[in-house]
Design an enzyme around this catalytic site. Sequence first.
Site, PDB file in Angstrom:
ATOM      1  N   ASN A  14       0.831  -1.212   0.000  1.00 60.03           N
ATOM      2  CA  ASN A  14       0.000   0.000   0.000  1.00 60.03           C
ATOM      3  C   ASN A  14       0.861   1.257   0.000  1.00 60.03           C
ATOM      4  OD1 ASN A  14      -3.051  -0.463   0.153  1.00 60.03           O
ATOM      5  ND2 ASN A  14      -2.244  -2.015   1.557  1.00 60.03           N
ATOM      6  N   MET A  95       1.422  -2.335  12.204  1.00 54.28           N
ATOM      7  CA  MET A  95       0.763  -3.286  13.105  1.00 54.28           C
ATOM      8  C   MET A  95       0.873  -2.863  14.566  1.00 54.28           C
ATOM      9  SD  MET A  95      -0.437  -5.252  10.891  1.00 54.28           S
ATOM     10  CE  MET A  95      -1.017  -6.673  11.794  1.00 54.28           C
ATOM     11  N   ASN A 112      -5.821   5.243   7.811  1.00 56.21           N
ATOM     12  CA  ASN A 112      -5.467   3.816   7.848  1.00 56.21           C
ATOM     13  C   ASN A 112      -6.245   3.100   6.756  1.00 56.21           C
ATOM     14  OD1 ASN A 112      -4.394   1.351   8.905  1.00 56.21           O
ATOM     15  ND2 ASN A 112      -6.373   0.962   9.864  1.00 56.21           N
ATOM     16  N   HIS A 114      -7.987  -0.661   5.950  1.00 51.94           N
ATOM     17  CA  HIS A 114      -8.392  -1.902   6.606  1.00 51.94           C
ATOM     18  C   HIS A 114      -8.985  -2.842   5.545  1.00 51.94           C
ATOM     19  CE1 HIS A 114      -9.551  -4.469   9.898  1.00 51.94           C
ATOM     20  NE2 HIS A 114     -10.732  -4.615   9.331  1.00 51.94           N
ATOM     21  N   GLU A 179      -7.413  -2.184  -2.481  1.00 54.18           N
ATOM     22  CA  GLU A 179      -6.708  -1.315  -1.531  1.00 54.18           C
ATOM     23  C   GLU A 179      -5.775  -0.368  -2.272  1.00 54.18           C
ATOM     24  OE1 GLU A 179      -4.875  -3.236   1.881  1.00 54.18           O
ATOM     25  OE2 GLU A 179      -6.188  -4.966   1.654  1.00 54.18           O
TER      26      GLU A 179
HETATM   27  C1  GRF Z   1      -3.150  -4.680   4.085  1.00 55.82           C
HETATM   28  O1  GRF Z   1      -4.031  -5.752   3.854  1.00 55.82           O
HETATM   29  C2  GRF Z   1      -3.849  -3.587   4.853  1.00 55.82           C
HETATM   30  O2  GRF Z   1      -5.208  -3.476   4.559  1.00 55.82           O
HETATM   31  C3  GRF Z   1      -3.670  -4.026   6.282  1.00 55.82           C
HETATM   32  O3  GRF Z   1      -2.383  -4.612   6.324  1.00 55.82           O
HETATM   33  C4  GRF Z   1      -2.015  -5.054   5.027  1.00 55.82           C
HETATM   34  C5  GRF Z   1      -0.739  -4.380   4.690  1.00 55.82           C
HETATM   35  O4  GRF Z   1      -0.201  -4.802   3.469  1.00 55.82           O
HETATM   36  N1  GRF Z   1      -3.838  -2.914   7.172  1.00 55.82           N
HETATM   37  P1  GRF Z   1       0.979  -3.977   2.811  1.00 55.82           P
HETATM   38  O5  GRF Z   1       2.105  -3.907   3.834  1.00 55.82           O
HETATM   39  O6  GRF Z   1       0.459  -2.627   2.445  1.00 55.82           O
HETATM   40  O7  GRF Z   1       1.392  -4.776   1.598  1.00 55.82           O
END
Ligand code: GRF
Length: 205
Positions: A14, A95, A112, A114, A179
């Site tokens: 992301n 996290m 954020n 999700h 996403e």
């Molecule tokens: C994604 O699925 C996001 O929605 C969640 O954690 C994951 C992170 O993936 N919060 P990345 O590190 O962006 O690849």
Amino acid sequence: MINLAILVSGRGSNMEAILKSIKEGNIKADPKVVISNKRDARALSIARDYGVATEVVDDEGKKGVSWEFDRKILAILNKYDVTPDNGLICLAGYMKILSPEFVRLFRNRIMNIHPALLPSFTGLNAQKQALEYGVKVTGCTVHFVDEGVDTGPIIIQRVVEVRDDDTLESLSARILEQEHIAYPQAVKLFSEGRLRIVGRRVFID
Ligand code: GRF
């Protein structure tokens, strides 16, 4: 122009979608720094490939909300001139839960993503929760961060149908595609000053 900080813990896809969108000129924002609470986060090397400064505040595996830890994040944000006046903080697979003190400082300036349609399936393993619950549609949500977990005002949601033959992997992959569309879009709207928050509702001007 807004000064952007991205907080990560892992893979960084992301984060990459946002940085790519900035690089391509779709978002007018200055990506000042990527901060990780894990030294080995893959996101860090991706950020460096994009020429973005990286910093690690190692939490040494400690869980739980900590204002003391968040103050170290704050010091880095100050160093890179990401402030409550000019800044946006994007949590991208970060996290850790931010302390209320930190959230209050950057009220409506922390986002954020999700991997579910909030308010369903908050917390960890949202895709698994959705699959096991048996919902027919799920998706992803970009929201502002408030003092709760996955409870802040919703900016954008994108829907993904659950197929009969979906596995956790196939469903998660289709959600992730969405996403990568939703998050840059939300950052773009913020950077253009087009998000208006009224109570829990976010209107796009
Ligand atoms: C994604 O699925 C996001 O929605 C969640 O954690 C994951 C992170 O993936 N919060 P990345 O590190 O962006 O690849």
